[in-house]
Write a protein that holds these residues in place. Structure first.
Motif: not given
Length: 535
Positions: A323-342
């Motif tokens: 589902r495109k809506n899920n995929a885009l939100i998953l990418i967005a969440n992953g980037l925010v989480f990666g930023f926080s750990y970095c």
């Protein structure tokens, strides 16, 4: 009590507050209107008392906090571990990297298990693994053993992170989830903030092993809470895993009955006999021909026996991603989480190298990030429910999942500018108080957006909330792993100014992805649902 079949679900009257808005034509298959979250069940968790719901919320929140705390509690002790176990800095890095990869991806297994056996058995088994890993870490004699036991500890710790949101979806209705998710995320966000302080204090007072003994003691208490106080929230009737298996069982039985009817009809036609349909004795099922009577032997939930196809976590994983809506939100969440750990990883290096702070002082500064995150989580949850209620009222009481994303737009105005401010405050060695203030703002705005997007994933995937959260965990774990691997080389090459200016650009792209789902997600989701109904 036999569970209702999928075909019974449309007859259930939905709560008026939360009618799903749908523009699908009436000719669309009846299954498209199923509200699986409100199928009648025995001992409905959504009808539990406030006290029981609050107890459940507290237990899963505390367990998730300990899982999050375990990820970075050893950081202040890394030099002591390196010296005691004669390890290299690369091996020390792998203790964190291995933990993050496993913690991010193993939830797929726990998610599948919880949709089959229920939430409570998974919590108990995972807590036992967490305890075993923590005990072994405290007794480790080699760095190789420590890396292996960090993997075991991560496998046990990630279960609560995978299915706790689904547990809350089991007991709270959609209009309550924003506030609940906000409160829920406050506890696990406190874990990473307190981890360096607790780890540094224990290592200074005793030794580096004390941190893992601390985790062991806490996890024993959590295991006992799950065993004694926690009541399972899972209901098979509200699981798409069971409903899909039941539908296949009904379909296979209908095919057998259809072939039998054809044979009988062939014999009867030679005698000019007409079959009589008794409508009062028929139990209508989806896709059942009119000339077939489904008798009292109609399969129910108790007749379902799950196969490898049902427990394989990867088909649901890829279905979420399809589902495109899920995929885009998953990418967005992953980037925010990666930023926080970095951010937390490189900030500790900057404070140690440029500001010459000790481990305890670094922990206090990083606590500002945790305080901002906690405040953002709690306040954004309440704001999310308030915005959702107003949008429903304006929409005639009708609801659709994308309404949840509207409240995330407020944080988008603050996040990139605060990251750029942090970048150049560190680059120019501004006073540490400036860094503290910016960390609070960054934590507040980043978790504000993340809380709403995660709640959206739960709302947009009814019956698959656990799989959606597990998929989100996989994305964020992998991106956090990558961000940690590249953080130090990029920090050395670009400095804090260049690194976090680049991160601000990435976060702007992330916000655009969320806005795109906000405006296009409903139509994408309906297209996906219609496509899935054909198979």
């Amino acid at each position: 009590m036999s569970g209702p079949t999928v075909a019974n679900a449309p007859s259930v009257s939905k709560p008026q507050m939360l009618r799903q808005n749908s523009d699908v034509e009436s000719s669309t298959d009846e299954k498209s209107t199923i509200d699986i979250e409100h199928v009648p069940v025995n001992d409905d968790p959504r009808q539990w008392s406030r006290a029981r719901k609050t107890t459940t919320l507290c237990i899963v929140s505390l367990a998730t906090m300990m899982s999050a705390l375990a990820s970075n509690i050893q950081n202040p002790s890394n030099s002591l571990i390196e010296e005691d176990l004669h390890a290299t800095s690369s091996q020390i890095s792998w203790t964190l990297a291995a933990f993050l990869v496993v913690q991010g991806n193993f939830p797929l297994i726990w998610s599948a298990a919880s949709e089959i056996r229920g939430r409570k058995p998974v919590y108990l088994v995972a807590s036992a693994l967490f305890m075993a890993g923590s005990a072994a870490l405290a007794l480790s004699k080699t760095i190789e053993m420590m890396i292996g036991m960090r993997v075991l500890q991560a496998a046990g710790s990630c279960a609560v992170m995978a299915i706790s949101a689904a547990t809350l979806a089991d007991i709270y209705d959609t209009h309550e989830r924003g506030t609940t998710m906000g409160i829920f995320f406050a506890a696990p966000l406190l874990g990473p903030a307190l981890g360096p302080i607790i780890g540094g204090s224990l290592s200074q007072a005793f030794n580096w092993r004390a941190s893992f003994y601390f985790l062991l003691i806490c996890e024993v208490l959590i295991f006992t809470s799950f065993l004694v106080l926690f009541k399972d929230t899972y209901r098979r009737e509200r699981s798409l895993t069971y409903c899909s298996a039941l539908q296949r069982l009904i379909t296979s039985k209908v095919r057998v009955q259809s072939s039998d009817v054809s044979v009988i009809a062939g014999h009867e036609s030679s005698k000019d006999m007409t079959p009589v349909k008794d409508a009062e004795k028929q139990l209508q099922q989806p896709n059942v021909p009119d000339n077939i009577s489904v008798t009292s032997s109609t399969p129910t939930m108790d007749d379902v026996r799950l196969s490898i196809r049902d427990i394989n976590p990867f088909p649901p994983y890829f279905q979420i991603l399809s589902r495109k809506n899920n995929a885009l939100i998953l990418i967005a969440n992953g980037l925010v989480f990666g930023f926080s750990y970095c951010l937390s990883y490189t900030c500790a290096r900057t404070l140690a190298n440029a500001y010459d702070l000790d481990a305890f002082s670094i922990g206090l500064v990083l606590l500002c990030l945790g305080v901002g995150s906690i405040a953002g989580s709690v306040i954004s949850g309440r704001w999310s429910d308030r915005v959702l209620a107003k949008m429903m009222e304006a929409n005639g009481g009708k609801w659709y999942a994308e309404m949840r994303l509207e409240s995330s737009t407020l944080a988008m105005l603050w996040l990139p500018p605060s990251v750029v401010g942090y970048a150049w405050a560190c680059e120019k060695h501004a006073h540490v108080a400036v860094i503290c203030i910016l960390l609070v703002i960054i934590g507040f705005s980043s978790i504000w957006m993340y809380t709403n997007t995660l709640a959206y994933l739960v709302d947009a995937n009814p019956g698959r909330s656990c799989t959606a959260v597990a998929t989100n965990s996989s994305f964020r774990g992998c991106l956090a792993f990558v961000s940690i691997l590249v953080a130090v080389p990029l920090q050395n090459a670009l400095g804090d100014g260049g690194l976090y200016t680049a991160w601000a650009g990435v976060l702007i792209v992330t916000e655009l992805l969320v806005l795109l789902v906000l405006h296009k997600g409903e139509s994408w989701r309906k297209e996906s649902e219609e496509r899935e109904l054909k198979y």
